[in-house]
Design an enzyme around this catalytic site. Structure first.
Site, PDB file in Angstrom:
ATOM      1  CG  ASP A  67      -0.638  -0.557   2.284  1.00 42.85           C
ATOM      2  OD1 ASP A  67       0.969  -0.005   2.423  1.00 42.85           O
ATOM      3  OD2 ASP A  67      -1.171  -0.522   3.777  1.00 42.85           O
ATOM      4  CG  ASN A 136      -8.749  -1.837  12.228  1.00 40.55           C
ATOM      5  OD1 ASN A 136      -7.547  -2.229  11.382  1.00 40.55           O
ATOM      6  ND2 ASN A 136      -9.789  -0.690  11.716  1.00 40.55           N
ATOM      7  CG  HIS A 138      -5.428  -2.507   8.893  1.00 44.51           C
ATOM      8  ND1 HIS A 138      -6.025  -1.637   9.521  1.00 44.51           N
ATOM      9  CD2 HIS A 138      -4.442  -2.684   8.661  1.00 44.51           C
ATOM     10  CE1 HIS A 138      -4.618  -1.015  10.431  1.00 44.51           C
ATOM     11  NE2 HIS A 138      -3.610  -1.579   9.292  1.00 44.51           N
ATOM     12  CD  GLU A 143      -8.564   1.121   8.121  1.00 42.78           C
ATOM     13  OE1 GLU A 143      -8.752  -0.263   8.913  1.00 42.78           O
ATOM     14  OE2 GLU A 143      -7.646   2.083   7.967  1.00 42.78           O
TER      15      GLU A 143
HETATM   16  C1  GLP Z   1      -1.088   0.461   8.964  1.00 42.39           C
HETATM   17  C2  GLP Z   1      -0.359  -0.445   7.144  1.00 42.39           C
HETATM   18  C3  GLP Z   1       0.004  -2.198   6.900  1.00 42.39           C
HETATM   19  C4  GLP Z   1       0.798  -2.705   8.777  1.00 42.39           C
HETATM   20  C5  GLP Z   1      -0.370  -2.300   9.967  1.00 42.39           C
HETATM   21  C6  GLP Z   1       0.346  -2.530  11.338  1.00 42.39           C
HETATM   22  O1  GLP Z   1      -1.515   0.195   8.648  1.00 42.39           O
HETATM   23  N1  GLP Z   1      -0.780  -0.249   6.550  1.00 42.39           N
HETATM   24  O2  GLP Z   1       0.877  -3.025   6.225  1.00 42.39           O
HETATM   25  O3  GLP Z   1       0.560  -3.948   8.940  1.00 42.39           O
HETATM   26  O4  GLP Z   1      -0.573  -0.770  10.367  1.00 42.39           O
HETATM   27  O5  GLP Z   1       1.723  -1.749  12.073  1.00 42.39           O
HETATM   28  P1  GLP Z   1       2.905  -2.060  12.587  1.00 42.39           P
HETATM   29  O6  GLP Z   1       2.860  -2.842  12.674  1.00 42.39           O
HETATM   30  O7  GLP Z   1       3.442  -0.381  13.174  1.00 42.39           O
HETATM   31  O8  GLP Z   1       1.554  -2.073  13.920  1.00 42.39           O
END
Ligand code: GLP
Length: 241
Positions: A67, A136, A138, A143
């Site tokens: 993304d 959540n 995702h 989402e």
């Molecule tokens: C972000 C990214 C995801 C990622 C997630 C968790 O919003 N778009 O690809 O896996 O959050 O992030 P973290 O590893 O900092 O908890």
């Protein structure tokens, strides 16, 4: 689904890096799907160390990130392209032509998403997709919703994701409101998936994703239907399993 529980974040990162090292050694021109966030940082540092000791040659690998924010300059320090350059692409000396993220400067977001899908297909599809997980549930920026998404698309970020990601921006108002993300269909099309989670704050969502009902309200639960998933958790993230 294979679940590996590591004693620590450092061990989780080493185990995950090893999965990638083995793939790149077996298939030097493999296609890797990559993720941002805090979770894979240790794994990326391990990959950089592996290449430094000549245990890995990344020069023929092609990468596609999950993304990218929309309407953020690509050289903005919090763009996902900059994150990847800082933490992996530049330390590994990757040819930028082999590294792909959705083009979020294109005013026509849907056209950028369609072009991204074509590029993934032209590269032969993704051999291994790395994933983190949001609080959540995702994955990428898919989402919780009433239906699973299919291919790469433009998404409006949920308030909880904006809040979680605001730690990296000057204020929540500075977090972009939209992103382009691979869809659940794109992610499920990867031949192999490597899901990482670390920390006690992920323990509740990890149980829902791995053991709960498969439903679009918990996007990561769909991974239960993929035939080749490796989940690497540290003990804290696994503490509710
Ligand atoms: C972000 C990214 C995801 C990622 C997630 C968790 O919003 N778009 O690809 O896996 O959050 O992030 P973290 O590893 O900092 O908890």
């Amino acid at each position: 689904m294979k679940v590996v529980i590591a004693q620590s974040y450092a061990e989780m990162s080493r185990i995950a890096a090893d999965v990638i090292v083995r793939l790149v050694n077996e298939k030097p021109d493999c296609v890797l799907g990559l993720a941002t966030g805090s979770t894979p940082l240790g794994m990326y540092a391990e990959l950089v160390r592996a290449q430094a000791r000549a245990a890995l040659d990344f020069s023929c690998v092609t990468t596609f990130n999950l993304d990218e924010y929309r309407n953020i300059p690509t050289d903005h320090e919090q763009s996902y392209r900059r994150y990847m350059e800082r933490n992996l692409f530049e330390p590994l000396g990757l040819d930028p032509a082999r590294t792909n993220l959705p083009d979020c400067t294109n005013p026509d977001g849907e056209a950028a998403c369609a072009a991204y899908e074509r590029a993934i297909a032209q590269a032969g599809g993704i051999d291994l997709q790395v994933l983190g997980i949001g609080h959540n549930g995702h994955i990428g920026f898919n989402e919780p919703a009433s239906e699973f998404t299919d291919r790469t698309h433009v998404v409006t970020l949920s308030p909880s994701t904006i809040c979680a990601n605001s730690r990296l921006f000057a204020s929540p108002d500075d977090v972009p409101r939209q992103a382009c993300t691979m869809g659940i269909g794109t992610i499920m099309g990867a031949r192999r998936i490597l899901l990482l989670a670390s920390g006690v704050d992920k323990a509740a969502i990890v149980v829902k994703a791995l053991r709960g009902p498969v439903m679009p309200q918990v996007p990561a639960s769909v991974l239960q239907y993929h035939r080749d998933v490796v989940v690497v958790l540290d003990e804290e993230a696994a503490s509710c399993l």
